[in-house]
Design an enzyme around this catalytic site. Structure first.
Site, mmCIF file in Angstrom:
data_model
loop_
_atom_site.group_PDB
_atom_site.id
_atom_site.type_symbol
_atom_site.label_atom_id
_atom_site.label_comp_id
_atom_site.label_asym_id
_atom_site.label_seq_id
_atom_site.Cartn_x
_atom_site.Cartn_y
_atom_site.Cartn_z
ATOM 1 N N GLU A 81 6.677 -16.656 18.079
ATOM 2 C CA GLU A 81 8.114 -16.360 18.102
ATOM 3 C C GLU A 81 8.568 -16.191 16.663
ATOM 4 O O GLU A 81 8.101 -16.903 15.766
ATOM 5 C CB GLU A 81 8.883 -17.517 18.755
ATOM 6 C CG GLU A 81 10.397 -17.313 18.672
ATOM 7 C CD GLU A 81 11.198 -18.297 19.524
ATOM 8 O OE1 GLU A 81 10.697 -19.406 19.782
ATOM 9 O OE2 GLU A 81 12.319 -17.942 19.914
ATOM 10 N N GLU A 424 12.497 -20.099 29.991
ATOM 11 C CA GLU A 424 13.141 -21.399 30.254
ATOM 12 C C GLU A 424 14.634 -21.264 30.575
ATOM 13 O O GLU A 424 15.459 -22.037 30.097
ATOM 14 C CB GLU A 424 12.883 -22.402 29.116
ATOM 15 C CG GLU A 424 13.353 -22.005 27.735
ATOM 16 C CD GLU A 424 13.234 -23.115 26.698
ATOM 17 O OE1 GLU A 424 12.160 -23.712 26.575
ATOM 18 O OE2 GLU A 424 14.227 -23.374 26.003
HETATM 19 O O1 AHR Z 1 9.584 -23.081 20.355
HETATM 20 C C1 AHR Z 1 10.892 -23.182 19.930
HETATM 21 C C2 AHR Z 1 11.896 -23.004 21.049
HETATM 22 O O2 AHR Z 1 11.748 -24.016 21.986
HETATM 23 C C3 AHR Z 1 11.754 -21.763 21.868
HETATM 24 O O3 AHR Z 1 12.378 -20.681 21.310
HETATM 25 C C4 AHR Z 1 12.397 -22.131 23.154
HETATM 26 O O4 AHR Z 1 11.868 -21.389 24.228
HETATM 27 C C5 AHR Z 1 12.171 -23.609 23.256
HETATM 28 O O5 AHR Z 1 13.293 -24.284 23.602
#
Ligand code: AHR
Length: 695
Positions: A81, A424
């Site tokens: 990410e 999520e």
């Molecule tokens: O991994 C960091 C964050 O944690 C992600 O962006 C999210 O999906 C989760 O809450």
């Protein structure tokens, strides 16, 4: 292998049939090669014999799977990410920050299109700079600058540089090495009659040293790309890029870019070599991207729309990164897919389920009520956008979206198998309605694609339950679970998946970590990871999160790999992840390692990689004292006693820092195994023993 006399074939086949029992798939390939090597392709007798071989092999496989449980061969992958400056200023090798003048105050209050640029007019020159939007290169890239050079000062007794221009210090100083080459490019549009001469150079912070310099002369009144290559004369970690117009006139400029020539696999618009190599070395089975919450975004206008991230970089749409900075989308879907292919990992894109993050607008402070859903009249297009991704990735170069992939340089399909829908999300009626529409359309048009559903941000609770129910009701094959918690939880929940139903959706543990980067955290994760292997028949995929974090620019504290512009500091968690991901198997064997089952600090697993035949033991001790474990290899034939051992151990509180990045590392050595042996696991340790078998 070749045989001279075709009558010998039968004997040779018999020989192979015997070996079939040992290494089934490998042997089947060998049998096929044997025929092909001898030019035998269609003799009926030979086909009967091949059929016999396959039957016997299949029986052998069935017998073997009774002993070894079939587990996922994609178990350990990576989660990527753009959080903590993981992409821009991180893995993406671009050295210029704010290259397209698109930074703005929604990202950080004080940011604007000229952030990270310095206007200057050395040598008593006179000029102006403005940010304009009337005739951009592309609608997705609205801002550019105009330099108006009124007077280039060449005053008496002045010998330095003169002109009107801008300077960029990158992401906290550009790192260059003597002798290294750099590819520079900019877009310019000449607004005055005469060509404008531009000096482009790499300089020291004071401007006293020039590490490299080239000159460009404009030649078009339309937007035109100019390129140039530099070789750095010296090394520096604080170089800046200076663009100086040295003749009178007016000039529009945009997309000023500087890349090291050497990127990972020499890809243009590529990745930073050291970071990319570190990820490649983990041999992940898949990479999930682009997030995380980045995927569903902060508000509907901030959802990650894959189509904005492909094509030439000057046509990509930059936007606010929900982690509080800017994302250029330079590392976009094409680069993600290419990177996956380059390192042999399957791509796992996660697309928004047409809703934005429930924490949008900072509503996490009031209970996460910020989820918004795309209006129903936009859903047809949105569903098509998801289907188009599959065509873009897997369609032939003659298909409309496959053609775009081909035009970007990849005519062959990328072999997309998995697609995540939602991250999520809060499981609201609006979410459910849209998730159903998207997943149904994918299933109808692309039954070959494995859709992954989502089950909230925690290991239990309302969204977890509702997310699982929805996915099971819709017969979604895999569901994405996320949890970040304390290390003790991982020890006391190591039997979580033992009781998961085997006839429902499988699990993608898409984000997990224990809070911390000490050895204790990593070893607690190792305990849990042995249980993921044990349950590899129901846990299909897993990825630790987040992956990358830039020193001084982190929004999330516990991460796998820290880095700055110059160096990398992998955590103990990284070594544990690597020890698992480089030692994956597809068969799981019970009862090979005996330990004290009442002690939750002890854990172990045994897998076999049926491609290589290697048997891999993982022994974990999260306790404060050494603990003996007894290994019985009696069920395995043909083991080679000289095995490879990797161990990570140390003080529970030990961690790696930039000052001491190798404080806790895994160490390799050779190790002799026998059919039965006792292994004393050191306190706070993970040991991996990789045992080869005779072919
Ligand atoms: O991994 C960091 C964050 O944690 C992600 O962006 C999210 O999906 C989760 O809450």
């Amino acid at each position: 292998m070749t045989i001279s006399n075709p009558s010998e074939i039968k004997n040779d086949i018999q020989k192979y049939i015997l070996i079939c029992n040992d290494r089934e798939i490998y042997k089947m390939k060998k049998i096929k090669e044997l025929f092909v090597d001898n030019g035998v392709h269609n003799s009926p007798e030979v086909f009967i014999l091949v059929g016999l071989c396959l039957f016997i092999s299949a029986t052998a496989i069935a017998q073997k799977t009774q002993l070894g449980k079939k587990i996922s061969s994609d178990l350990f992958g990576l989660f990527f990410e753009d959080i903590n400056y993981a992409a821009d200023g991180g893995l993406y090798a671009e050295l210029v920050q704010n290259r397209s003048f698109e930074y703005n105050p929604t990202e950080q209050k004080e940011w604007n299109p000229l952030s990270f640029w310095e206007y200057f007019s050395p040598g008593y020159s006179i000029g102006r700079i403005s940010v304009e939007t009337t005739s951009p290169i592309h609608i997705n890239n609205p801002h550019y600058i105009v330099l108006d050079i009124e007077h280039v000062g060449h005053e008496v007794n002045y010998t330095g540089a003169a002109g009107v221009g801008i300077k960029n210090i990158g992401f906290g100083g550009m790192v260059i090495k003597a002798g290294e080459k750099f590819n520079f490019s900019l877009f310019a549009r000449q607004l005055s009659k005469e060509p404008i001469i531009i000096s482009v150079s790499l300089q020291s912070p004071s401007g006293k040293i020039k590490y490299a310099e080239n000159t460009i002369s404009t030649s078009s009144k339309q937007w035109k790309k100019y390129t140039s290559t530099f070789t750095a004369s010296e090394s520096s970690d604080s170089a800046s890029l200076v663009i100086l117009a040295t003749t009178k006139g007016k000039l529009a400029v945009d997309v000023i870019s500087l890349f090291p020539e050497k990127t990972f696999k020499n890809r243009s618009n590529g990745l930073r070599v050291d970071l990319a190599q570190m990820l490649a070395d983990m041999k992940p089975k898949f990479i999930r991207f682009p997030g995380g919450c980045l995927a569903h975004g902060d508000g509907l206008g901030n959802m990650y729309r894959w189509k904005n991230t492909i094509g030439p970089i000057e046509r990509r749409k930059e936007q606010r990164n929900l982690w509080g900075y800017n994302q250029t989308a330079g590392l976009g879907y094409y680069e993600f897919f290419q990177f996956c292919e380059d390192i042999g990992a399957k791509p796992l894109p996660v697309l928004p389920a047409a809703v934005c993050c429930q924490n949008s607008g900072g509503t996490w402070r009031i209970g996460g009520t910020g989820q918004k859903a795309l209006p129903m009249n936009e859903m047809k297009d949105y569903v098509q956008e998801v289907l188009d991704l599959i065509e873009w990735a897997n369609g032939s170069a003659a298909s409309p979206w496959g053609a775009k992939r081909a035009a970007a340089g990849h005519p062959k399909p990328f072999n997309l198998q998995y697609i995540g829908i939602g991250n999520e999300d809060k499981i609201t009626p609006e979410f459910e309605e849209r998730f159903k529409m998207i997943s149904k359309a994918v299933k109808m048009k692309h039954p070959e694609i494995i859709v992954i559903g989502t089950a909230g941000p925690f290991h239990s609770g309302e969204d977890f339950n509702k997310g699982w129910k929805l996915s099971n009701d819709l017969k979604i094959p895999i569901v994405d679970e996320h949890y970040y918690t304390n290390p003790e939880w991982f020890l006391s929940n190591q039997h979580r998946y033992d009781t998961y139903p085997r006839n429902a959706a499988k699990v993608y543990l898409g984000e997990y970590a224990s809070w911390g980067n000490k050895l204790w955290n990593a070893i607690a994760e190792a305990v849990y990871m042995t249980s993921l292997e044990r349950n590899g028949d129901v846990v299909a995929l897993t990825s630790y999160a987040p992956l990358l974090a830039k020193k001084g620019f982190t929004q999330w504290k516990t991460d796998m790999i820290f880095f700055d512009n110059n160096s990398i500091c992998p955590t103990p968690n990284y070594y544990v992840q690597k020890m698992f991901s480089t030692n994956q198997g597809d068969l799981y064997f019970d009862n090979v390692i005996a330990k004290n089952d009442k002690d939750s600090t002890q854990a172990a697993s045994c897998v076999q990689d049926s491609k290589t035949g290697d048997i891999i033991l993982k022994l974990v001790n999260a306790g404060k004292q050494p603990a003996p474990m007894n290994v019985s290899m009696a069920g395995f034939e043909n083991i080679i006693e000289d095995a490879e051992r990797t161990v990570i151990t140390g003080n529970a509180d030990a961690e790696n820092t930039f000052e001491n990045p190798k404080n806790v590392v895994s160490v390799k050595s050779t190790f002799k195994v026998s059919s039965k042996f006792e292994y004393e696991t050191p306190a706070m340790s993970l040991t991996v023993i990789r045992i080869k078998t005779k072919k």
